[in-house]
Design a protein around this motif. Structure first.
Motif, PDB file in Angstrom:
ATOM      1  N   GLU A   1     -21.382 -11.573  58.663  1.00  0.00           N
ATOM      2  CA  GLU A   1     -21.106 -12.467  57.536  1.00  0.00           C
ATOM      3  C   GLU A   1     -19.903 -11.982  56.732  1.00  0.00           C
ATOM      4  OE1 GLU A   1     -25.572 -14.154  56.522  1.00  0.00           O
ATOM      5  OE2 GLU A   1     -24.912 -12.248  55.667  1.00  0.00           O
TER       6      GLU A   1
ATOM      7  N   THR B   1     -16.709 -12.621  58.615  1.00  0.00           N
ATOM      8  CA  THR B   1     -16.406 -14.051  58.609  1.00  0.00           C
ATOM      9  C   THR B   1     -15.710 -14.456  57.316  1.00  0.00           C
ATOM     10  OG1 THR B   1     -18.303 -14.536  60.033  1.00  0.00           O
ATOM     11  CG2 THR B   1     -17.381 -16.362  58.775  1.00  0.00           C
ATOM     12  N   VAL B   2     -16.224 -13.956  56.189  1.00  0.00           N
ATOM     13  CA  VAL B   2     -15.609 -14.265  54.897  1.00  0.00           C
ATOM     14  C   VAL B   2     -14.193 -13.709  54.818  1.00  0.00           C
ATOM     15  CG1 VAL B   2     -15.744 -13.839  52.413  1.00  0.00           C
ATOM     16  CG2 VAL B   2     -17.811 -14.418  53.681  1.00  0.00           C
TER      17      VAL B   2
ATOM     18  N   PHE C   1     -25.594  -8.636  52.758  1.00  0.00           N
ATOM     19  CA  PHE C   1     -24.824  -9.376  53.747  1.00  0.00           C
ATOM     20  C   PHE C   1     -24.788  -8.581  55.043  1.00  0.00           C
ATOM     21  CE2 PHE C   1     -23.001 -10.659  49.664  1.00  0.00           C
ATOM     22  CZ  PHE C   1     -23.128 -12.040  49.757  1.00  0.00           C
ATOM     23  N   THR C   2     -24.825  -9.278  56.126  1.00  0.00           N
ATOM     24  CA  THR C   2     -24.651  -8.612  57.415  1.00  0.00           C
ATOM     25  C   THR C   2     -23.173  -8.371  57.649  1.00  0.00           C
ATOM     26  OG1 THR C   2     -24.431 -10.665  58.661  1.00  0.00           O
ATOM     27  CG2 THR C   2     -26.670  -9.832  58.300  1.00  0.00           C
TER      28      THR C   2
END
Length: 244
Positions: free
Chosen positions: A68, A71-72, A64-65
């Motif tokens: 990302e 954001t989660v 995952f970046t």
């Protein structure tokens, strides 16, 4: 031209095999990258970058970046900010209903026992200790004698005896004491099934007494003539008192 030799570049372990990284010079007219990898276990050449990735991570797996991941985390925080207050509202409502129902069933059990045993059941409420005592008075002398059953039941689920200021009682009159039993703190169920007085017992979550929230108030009322017991909830629009 002069043939260039392989040189040892390092070692990595992957899939339980040793992979030898060698340096090879560019061949005349070759389009290969000057750095290639010789995999002794596979007997073939592959690009250094690809095989290093496989050796380190076990294949073409992707992670995952940071964006990302953030954001989660932000989504979880937003959902939690909505769900947690809703859960707390439900929890205090459940606790209020549960404790009022428990008092109701205990009073009904006391009434039925008085009828069955042709005795008097005395229920005494303590606002100091937030509990009530159920006493089977076999000889009807008002005292706890040897051989008579006594049960002490505390209020649970953070409930206390109480009613918020300015809230009228179940009969539409002002209430000065949450144990509103015509000036007393006890109620008797007689062998005929009736009670010795009418009244109501008010309870509320302790935290609501501080916050002033009215919606979780509960009352258990008793009617003298029939010994009927009923649980009512605070309802702002109900009459004569805000209970239904």
């Amino acid at each position: 031209g002069k043939k260039k030799k392989w040189k040892y570049r390092g070692r990595s372990e992957g899939w339980g095999r040793d992979i030898l990284f060698l340096k090879k010079g560019r061949q005349p007219g070759s389009t290969l990258c000057p750095y290639t990898t010789l995999c002794a276990s596979r007997g073939q050449e592959s690009s250094l970058r690809e095989l290093e990735g496989e050796a380190r991570w076990g294949g073409n797996e992707k992670g995952f970046t940071l964006i990302e991941l953030l954001t989660v985390i932000a989504m979880i925080a937003i959902l939690s900010s909505v769900a947690i207050p809703s859960f707390n509202v439900w929890l205090y409502k459940y606790r209020a209903d549960s404790e009022a129902s428990r008092l109701y069933f205990n009073l009904m059990a006391a009434k039925q026992r008085a009828i069955r045993n042709n005795s008097t059941m005395i229920v005494t409420f303590s606002t100091t200790n937030d509990n009530y005592i159920i006493h089977e008075d076999l000889n009807d002398d008002g005292n706890i004698d040897l051989g008579e059953t006594v049960d002490t039941i505390p209020l649970e689920n953070e409930m206390v005896y109480g009613i918020l200021p300015g809230v009228l009682g179940v009969w539409g009159t002002a209430v000065s004491n949450p144990v509103a039993l015509n000036g007393g703190s006890t109620i008797k169920f007689l062998s005929q099934g009736r009670a010795d007085r009418s009244g109501a017992i008010y309870m509320v979550p302790g935290s609501d007494l501080l916050s002033g929230f009215k919606g979780n108030q509960r009352a258990v009322k008793v009617v003298q003539a029939t010994g009927n017991v009923e649980v009512v909830k605070y309802s702002a629009g109900a009459t004569p008192g805000p209970w239904s």
